[in-house]
Write an enzyme that holds these catalytic residues in place. Structure first.
Site, PDB file in Angstrom:
ATOM      1  N   CYS A  13       0.874  -1.154   0.000  1.00 18.64           N
ATOM      2  CA  CYS A  13       0.000   0.000   0.000  1.00 18.64           C
ATOM      3  C   CYS A  13       0.920   1.215   0.000  1.00 18.64           C
ATOM      4  CB  CYS A  13      -0.887  -0.022   1.241  1.00 18.64           C
ATOM      5  SG  CYS A  13      -2.323   1.025   1.053  1.00 18.64           S
ATOM      6  N   CYS A  89      -4.127  -1.021  -2.429  1.00 24.37           N
ATOM      7  CA  CYS A  89      -4.623   0.331  -2.703  1.00 24.37           C
ATOM      8  C   CYS A  89      -4.347   0.683  -4.157  1.00 24.37           C
ATOM      9  CB  CYS A  89      -4.025   1.359  -1.748  1.00 24.37           C
ATOM     10  SG  CYS A  89      -2.331   1.823  -2.021  1.00 24.37           S
ATOM     11  N   CYS A  97       6.663  -0.562  -9.313  1.00 28.43           N
ATOM     12  CA  CYS A  97       7.181  -1.314  -8.159  1.00 28.43           C
ATOM     13  C   CYS A  97       8.623  -1.724  -8.416  1.00 28.43           C
ATOM     14  CB  CYS A  97       6.349  -2.579  -7.938  1.00 28.43           C
ATOM     15  SG  CYS A  97       4.661  -2.271  -7.427  1.00 28.43           S
TER      16      CYS A  97
END
Length: 174
Positions: A13, A89, A97
């Site tokens: 998140c 989220c 990422c």
């Protein structure tokens, strides 16, 4: 992944202060025999939200070791190799990422941010309880999957389907 008896799962998140922390705790309780759970954020708040702590304590989850962590802790060579990475989220799902060692299977399981809910204390605490319920429902489905016997394509489809599960009444199709 096939044939493993233990799996590492990372919940992501943005702030790592509520949803991903709750997911980490819930999975550890639901199936500590097969799963090691972790959580992190792209821009960690530096502290776990007090309402998340209160809710977890009320549900008898250990909270002493909980902390808000940067996701880069799990991208290094000395980090545990993840088998699954779930974003909880929408903001984290849109971000680039790190490259996770081991090429884990991933899915997006969006949950409304309870920390962003406005209103009185009861409304805010209700938002945390609802987020907890949704995460618990999804993780209950996840731990019931016959992971070792599913091929990667089927497993990926099931993981994506879990992310669409909003309420227990929708479980029949997963």
């Amino acid at each position: 992944m096939t044939g493993q008896s233990r799996y590492n799962v990372l919940f992501l998140c943005t702030g790592n202060s509520a949803r991903s922390i709750m997911a980490e705790c819930i999975l550890k309780r639901l199936d500590a025999e097969r799963f090691d759970a972790f959580s992190a954020g792209s821009r960690p708040k530096g502290a776990v939200h007090p309402y998340a702590i209160d809710l977890l304590k009320h549900q008898n989850y250990p909270t002493d070791q909980l902390r808000s962590k940067d996701w880069n802790e799990f991208a290094g060579a000395d980090a545990p190799v993840m088998d699954f990475v779930f974003t909880v989220c929408d903001d984290a799902a849109k971000e680039v990422c790190p490259v996770w060692p081991g090429q884990p299977m991933s899915a997006h399981w969006p949950v409304i941010d309870p920390a962003a809910v406005e209103g009185n204390e009861a409304e805010k605490r209700f938002a945390f309880a609802e987020a907890f319920r949704m995460i618990h429902t999804r993780l209950s489905i996840f731990v019931s999957l016959p992971i070792r016997s599913l091929d990667k394509l089927t497993l990926k489809k099931r993981l994506d389907d879990i992310g669409q599960t909003a309420a227990s009444s929708e479980l029949s199709g997963v």
